[in-house]
Design an enzyme around this catalytic site. Structure first.
Site, short mmCIF file in Angstrom:
data_model
loop_
_atom_site.label_atom_id
_atom_site.label_comp_id
_atom_site.label_asym_id
_atom_site.label_seq_id
_atom_site.Cartn_x
_atom_site.Cartn_y
_atom_site.Cartn_z
N MET A 289 0.57 -1.27 0.00
CA MET A 289 0.03 0.13 0.04
C MET A 289 0.72 1.40 -0.03
SD MET A 289 -3.20 0.71 -0.10
CE MET A 289 -4.64 -0.09 1.01
N ARG A 293 0.52 4.18 -2.77
CA ARG A 293 0.16 5.32 -2.16
C ARG A 293 1.13 6.41 -3.00
NH1 ARG A 293 -2.04 4.69 3.98
NH2 ARG A 293 -3.79 3.66 3.18
N TYR A 437 -9.09 5.66 -4.20
CA TYR A 437 -8.53 4.41 -3.93
C TYR A 437 -7.00 4.09 -3.22
CZ TYR A 437 -6.57 4.67 -8.91
OH TYR A 437 -5.97 5.11 -9.95
N GLU A 438 -6.79 3.21 -2.93
CA GLU A 438 -5.62 3.09 -1.83
C GLU A 438 -5.70 3.87 -0.54
OE1 GLU A 438 -3.81 0.69 -2.89
OE2 GLU A 438 -3.88 0.62 -4.71
N GLY A 439 -6.83 3.75 0.11
CA GLY A 439 -7.41 4.50 1.08
C GLY A 439 -7.86 5.92 0.81
#
Lengths: 592, 592
Positions: A289, A293, A437-439
């Site tokens: 992740m 990010r 996305y990706e948090g």
């Protein structure tokens, strides 16, 4: 839509002239040979690929989208995507920053980020497939057994195979403790994986021979939280060529990135192998992740650059009305709209955000390399702190501003921007997902105020502030040093407020998180603009012939300070406003 | 996507309780009979239509879009649109605020705006067709001959026919002086109209029997500027039923409002009739445009309301993670995301913008009625000043915030918001055009600082400031009166800066225009929030049983002041930053 041109000159300015990155990288054992010639040549090749191969497929890929065949459960990507991907892989672009022992080129991570910027400017959808593969490569590199690495890494690095990250399920995205996918241990040491994952980028496609799914699942009797999830490697095809029952059940219909296959994945007792330790899947997941990010941040930057190029091109050509200070092109029926102050405002906001974000991103990327490879563990630690601190800022701010730039760009085009003819409405749609996305960017802000400010008991943020303060002290005469100093003080005040109030009550930190991240980013960009202006000043003083280029940097810094950094006052006030006005509402009152 | 529910209670709160609009309207000769019973009943009927007829067609209409048949040059709107439009017209909704002598119901304009809000919440694309017709009705009512009025108004008002505004051409949108469409006088007093118009909403469709095009064109030897354009009425079918050669040449492919037919129109010597005086077309055009601008503001508000409803519904249902202050719904696997401070921030930003904008819009609408119908010319003048001053603010701010609310709403949904399943991505796409058409929001800001501040030598803005100051003096104890006073002082400073600097150099006004309009809007919303909070206070003090409703108003006002109005400091600083950092760039430097 005008053709995308990679901003190589500006990339070089930031990387080489402002950050002096070659010198820093050459201090690493792995990068002694990495110099200007090699770096420049690679970037030029990447630019050609982005401009000539990837960019022409972007609009058509959006219109055609991906097709799912329920019979075969296969996914067809847009015309031209398989050939372009092949060219991408064969050119070695998937292997750029990967480990040489598995066929990688071992080049700096920051170089990979610079290439990613160009790829995403040209074609975000296509760039998603190799982009996600990197997560799988990182997870295997860090947590896989040697056998797993030998079996998978060479194929993933060469791009013959791709990888996925299978985290989200219908009932959980942000809260991974809620996942239901199960992993049953088998006699041979493998696991039978069963469950449904959604929003899986590249879960199925026609670009590569095999797909390595990295799947979060729960072992029997695992704890009921994020402490009970494990990571598994589930290939589409097993070693003997048999099809593993990991099937695409359908594609999402989305606002944008329509050339990227976003799959529902059904694991029907598929064979998988544990990566890392049982119940430590979250740690492995963060390995994937964190680098993802930074890459999502580059997506925002890439889109912003494309939007700027389209809207600047339009503003130079489109003739409407006369300049308020009298005709500028008297022999034409009207002046180009570039003469109008507010059109300039929209363009310059894009310009200074893009260039400031580029400096922030490359700076972070350079420290990622130092954190990996420096010989001195203390230097590694310092750089790792910086990367950890800045990663949520890069992800959230570059994607928020990517979206803002795309929208400002669309607005410059007026009605033309709303039509599909200019491609800029696609940039707005494509960019929208990068904030999620990706948090989500809200999660990034929580990561910043929760985990990252607390890192090493505040060590990371203190050392970052010391870095900026040290620079300001050493460069007190740099353009706008006072403005940077003022913004830094505001950021420090906000940080202190969060440290004090958030310690007592985590909801205070949550309430402050999003304006705080933005304040952090705007202050950091102010520092980089001061640095860029100082570099430009030196070049001009040394008699550079590129006076328009360096002059524009000085003017851009002026614009940033005069009309963008002004936002910090409001952000500090919002941080200090606290949680009370948010938390006072009952559920009923939200609808009242 | 959850079903849209018209916010009737809140509409009533603003209209009846805060603005006391029935009393104001009853003071007009035309509205003596317009009371609570009638107004309430009409709004309830409109709500049913919006909820049950228009809203269900919104998603399907977006997916299907409009189809053009190059053979017949006909346009097919999405399935269900013709029947829904028929129901709309037969219900009398096209006739609501139109003149009774031509079959209109003569109800207040502000009531029409309130209906428009609901229509646009439910289905912006479908609402465009009758929306544009109003421009034609207004132009004919103000500038048509009695014969033209008799011939067209009854059919347009009944909705049997629709109308268009044909202004834009490929080479000109904002700068109408550049139009090339020609009008040749014919022996019978008509004109032969030839030229191509683009972006014509409802230029061709299958909803109505005839279409009245209002077309800007140039007479032979007309001056080469906006002083040389005239307005013509060009019907699709002539009185004797013959087809006039005004054909649709194709549809635009757009980011959103896909159910609204955006046509290229080719006028091939079509017969038309002059409306108003020769070469005074711009004046007639503004008659259409000004009311259209208020209506576009309502579109932004309507979309924002829909986005809020979707995202609030999602936030109540979606379970992810635990509250930072401990579990709130312990028997569920996680808490609803509504517990998280930043989710609340995104929802409350929407809530206070929507309700504040609603108050601003209805206030403006009420004064539109007063400006039209009051017996005292001085009162009419004062109201007309207010309407003129506030129209660009309503148009630009409500659409900017409509877009921001739709995006905040999408963000609350995370990945779900990016899929087509929840309909909120459509709201983002649909709303995007409202910031552009009927004059881009940059043009609105120029209108505000250029024309409207100068109105009557500053009379309009002075009288507006006096109105707010008078209210503050009379209500010094109102919640947040001090904050409103502070913002008003900042707005006055900014106004003074523009008056002084803009007088010397119009580019200074242009450079300040967009942040100035936003400062104007935020200050005005602060005033309305103070008024709404005061009303709520009175109701609670009087023992109202709706304590959640009125309590929420007080809390919303707190939130607005603590976390939204903070932006004014930055905006004032940006206004005062002046033009220098914008105008310093050469064309070359933009690309450097």
């Amino acid at each position: 839509m005008p053709a995308y041109r990679a901003p190589l000159r500006d990339m070089r300015f930031v990387f080489d002239e402002v950050l002096d990155a070659y010198a820093t990288l050459q201090s690493l054992p792995s990068q002694r040979e990495f110099g200007n010639d090699l770096g420049g040549a690679i970037l030029e090749e990447a630019a050609k690929l982005a401009e000539n191969v990837l960019a022409p497929l972007n609009g058509p890929g959006d219109k055609q989208g991906c097709q799912y065949d329920p019979q075969s459960k296969a996914v067809k990507t847009p015309d031209g995507f398989p050939a372009a991907y092949k060219q991408f892989a064969e050119g070695g672009w998937t292997a750029l920053a990967c480990a040489p022992e598995f066929g990688g080129q071992g080049l700096p991570h920051v170089l990979n980020m610079m290439v990613e910027e160009m790829v995403c400017s040209a074609n975000l959808s296509l760039g998603m497939y190799p982009g996600l593969t990197h997560g799988a490569i990182n997870a295997l590199t860090e947590h896989g057994t040697r056998e797993q690495q030998d079996q998978y890494l060479p194929k993933l690095i060469s791009g013959e195979w791709t990888g996925t990250m299978c985290l989200t399920e219908p009932q959980c995205g942000t809260d991974l403790g809620l996942i239901r996918t199960r992993a049953l241990p088998q006699a041979d040491g493998s696991y039978a994986i069963s469950g449904t994952k959604i929003w899986i980028t590249g879960g199925e496609h026609d670009l590569a021979d095999n797909i390595a799914h990295l799947v979060l699942a729960k072992l029997p009797d695992a704890p009921d939280s994020v402490k009970g999830i494990s990571l598994f490697l589930v290939p589409k095809f097993l070693e003997d060529g048999t099809r593993n029952p990991a099937f695409c059940g359908g594609l999402e219909h989305k606002m944008g990135i329509k050339g990227s296959a976003t799959c529902v994945m059904n694991f029907e007792g598929a064979r998988g192998w544990l990566i890392g330790e049982p119940n430590k899947g979250l740690k492995c997941m963060f390995t994937m992740m964190n680098s993802a990010r930074l890459m999502v941040g580059m997506q925002g930057l890439g889109i912003a650059e494309s939007a700027y190029q389209v809207s600047l091109g339009f503003a130079k050509e489109r003739l409407q009305s006369r300049s308020l200070s009298g005709p500028k092109v008297a022999d034409k029926p009207a002046d180009p709209i570039l003469v109008h102050p507010d059109v300039r405002r929209m363009l310059l906001r894009q310009k200074v955000m893009i260039e400031g974000c580029r400096a922030l991103a490359y700076f972070t990327g350079m420290h990622l390399d130092v954190a990996h490879d420096h010989e001195d563990p203390q230097v590694r630690q310092q750089s790792d702190d910086l990367v950890q601190l800045l990663t949520p800022v890069v992800k959230a701010f570059l994607t928020d501003e990517g979206f803002n730039c795309a929208n400002d760009g669309l607005q410059v085009l007026g009605g033309s921007g709303f039509t599909e003819d200019w491609g800029i409405e696609q940039l707005v749609r494509d960019c929208r997902i990068t904030r999620i996305y990706e948090g989500t960017n809200g999660i990034q802000a929580l990561d910043l105020v929760g985990r990252k400010l607390a890192l090493g008991g505040g060590r990371a943020v203190r050392s970052y502030f010391a870095l900026v303060e040290g620079w300001l002290k050493a460069n007190a005469d740099a353009p706008h040093a006072a403005a940077v100093g003022k913004a830094l003080k505001q950021l420090q005040q906000a940080t202190m407020w969060i440290a004090t109030e958030g310690m007592k009550d985590p909801e205070q930190a949550g309430a402050a998180s999003v304006p705080y991240l933005r304040l952090f980013a705007l202050t950091t960009l102010a520092w980089f603009w001061s640095r860029m202006a100082l570099t430009a000043q030196h070049k001009l003083a040394a008699g550079s012939s590129e006076s328009a280029f360096y002059g524009a940097k000085l003017k851009s810094a002026d614009f940033y300070m005069a009309r963008v950094l002004t936002e910090t006052d409001s952000l500090l006030a919002e941080v200090q406003a606290g949680k009370s006005s948010l938390m006072a509402f009952s559920e009923e009152e939200f609808a009242a």
